[in-house]
Design an enzyme around this catalytic site. Structure first.
Site: not given
Ligand code: GLY
Ligand code: MN
Ligand code: MN
Length: 444
Positions: A39, A243, A260, A271, A350, A354, A361, A384, A388, A408
């Site tokens: 439910d 992520h 982030d 963002d 990356h 975006h 995105h 951003e 790393y 970012e």
């Protein structure tokens, strides 16, 4: 609070209809309620395209746009008022509300759609819908078409063409109006405040989720119904997992923490990423990487203005980051060759951003006719860059390993350059250390 005025929704519908081929019809469904278990439902989030054209917040609704229809071009199918259901689930606009409050020319109960919609489609040459993204709705559209086909022998005229609505609608969504920028600014300010709060609360011995709780508190207190995406609170080497969402590790003295996170206001996202030391002071290596990322972000901002193309900001970050990594001894060789061979991707894998809008995105083409899109006033995007250094990278000195930094911000293209919507969170090493130092002396 009314953030996007009724007249703007009407303008959007008119603009879409003006771009549709003659004698056509557009059909868009509201987002379905997603069941979490038994439910319990997931928090309802309206479909972005549906919201963009209607502002209508309820599920079980269908927008029908019929340019030139004598009895009204905007038809909304929605739930009927129902005293018992409203007692359990909350108020419904009903058909009267759809007309009076949401500007529909005509409204019908959603339960009557199978009887009414084929009649509205009949005689139209083209049907616009977002084909492919909602298979169940696609099936319904085909059923309605087949009802008309089954009556062809009686003279009924089924449509001949089916057109994807996405291209027209998503191009409109790419250009933000003044009212949209205002909402995005509000979302950005709430998120900026949330990041400041998390920085102030950071202490060794707390957990990543302790900082996530600070974010959630500030989002909700600011009026946001939910985050725009799952918040990333990644300390130490977790920052190198792009992520990361577990958010359950203990915060350790000497580590950085990358956050982030951004909230959503009236279906408009923010963002933001900030990276800061758990205990308030950067080490020499952390500072070196951090300042390089910051420098690359500044180069990207300088590349964002009308007339420049979409990829120039990304190219600027690649140039600065690659040259900086060589200077720090993390990469060896000629900068231009390291860029050509994409050697920098071991550290910066990356893109620099975006489109940003109702979806984090956001929709909108990045290339037009095979060329990178030229930036225009009103386009909103993130900037951003990140570096790393994998904890397992054996080709760099040990002191660098496990450092992950991303910074970012959200911007809107203006006549002369861009407006940074998220400037409310400190960003230089000195400003972050100062904010955190004050928070630590004031703490109980
Ligand atoms: N938070 C998702 C992104 O930065 O793209
Ligand atoms: Mn982000
Ligand atoms: Mn982003």
């Amino acid at each position: 609070m009314i953030r996007i005025p009724k007249a703007e929704y009407a303008r959007r519908r008119k603009a879409l209809m003006a771009q549709m081929e003659p004698n056509s019809i557009a059909i868009l469904p509201a987002a379905a309620v997603a069941i979490r278990n038994r439910d319990v439902e997931h928090v309802y989030r309206q479909d972005s395209d549906f919201q963009y054209l209607s502002g209508f917040p309820e599920p079980e609704a269908v927008i029908v746009l019929i340019p030139g229809r004598e009895y009204g071009e905007y038809v909304l199918f929605c739930r009927e008022r129902n005293a018992e259901r409203e007692l359990w689930d909350g108020l419904r606009a009903g058909q009267d509300g759809a007309v009076a409050e949401y500007g529909a020319d005509d409204a019908f109960p959603i339960t009557d759609i199978d009887d009414i919609l084929p009649g509205l489609i009949e005689g139209r040459d083209r049907v616009y819908s977002s084909m492919g993204s909602n298979p169940e709705f696609d099936r319904h559209v085909m059923e309605w078409i087949n009802v008309i086909r089954s009556k062809a022998h009686l003279g009924a005229q089924p449509p001949k063409e089916f057109v994807a609505l996405d291209h027209l609608l998503h191009d409109m969504r790419l250009y933000k109006s003044a009212a949209e920028v205002k909402v995005m600014r509000e979302a950005a300010q709430i998120s900026a405040h949330a990041h400041v709060r998390a920085m102030q609360a950071s202490r060794a011995g707390l957990y990543e989720f302790s900082l996530e709780a600070e974010l959630d508190y500030a989002f909700r207190k600011g009026g946001a119904k939910m985050p725009a995406y799952g918040s990333i609170v990644a300390s130490g080497r977790n920052a190198c997992i792009l992520h990361y969402q577990q958010n359950d590790a203990p915060l350790k003295d000497g580590d950085l923490v990358l956050i982030d996170a951004g909230c959503e206001i009236d279906c408009y996202a923010s963002d933001i990423t900030r990276t800061f030391p758990v205990s308030g002071r950067f080490s020499a290596e952390q500072k070196a990487i951090y300042e390089l990322v910051l420098k690359s972000q500044e180069a990207a901002f300088a590349a964002i203005k009308p007339g420049n193309h979409w990829n120039q900001a990304h190219e600027a970050t690649v140039q600065v980051i690659t040259a900086g990594l060589v200077e720090l001894g993390l990469l060896q060789g000629e900068v231009s060759e390291l860029i050509a061979s994409e050697a920098y991707k071991a550290f910066y894998m990356h893109r620099a951003g975006h489109w940003l809008g109702m979806d984090v995105h956001d929709v909108g083409e990045y290339k037009v006719g095979g060329e990178w899109r030229v930036l225009e006033v009103g386009m909103a995007l993130t900037v951003e860059p990140g570096i790393y250094v994998s904890p397992d990278n054996q080709s760099v000195a040990k002191k660098w390993r496990g450092i992950g930094v991303r910074i970012e911000d959200d911007v809107v293209v203006t006549k002369k350059g861009c407006e940074i919507l998220t400037a409310g969170v400190p960003k230089t090493v000195a400003d972050i250390e100062a904010l955190m130092a004050v928070a630590r002396t004031e703490a109980p």
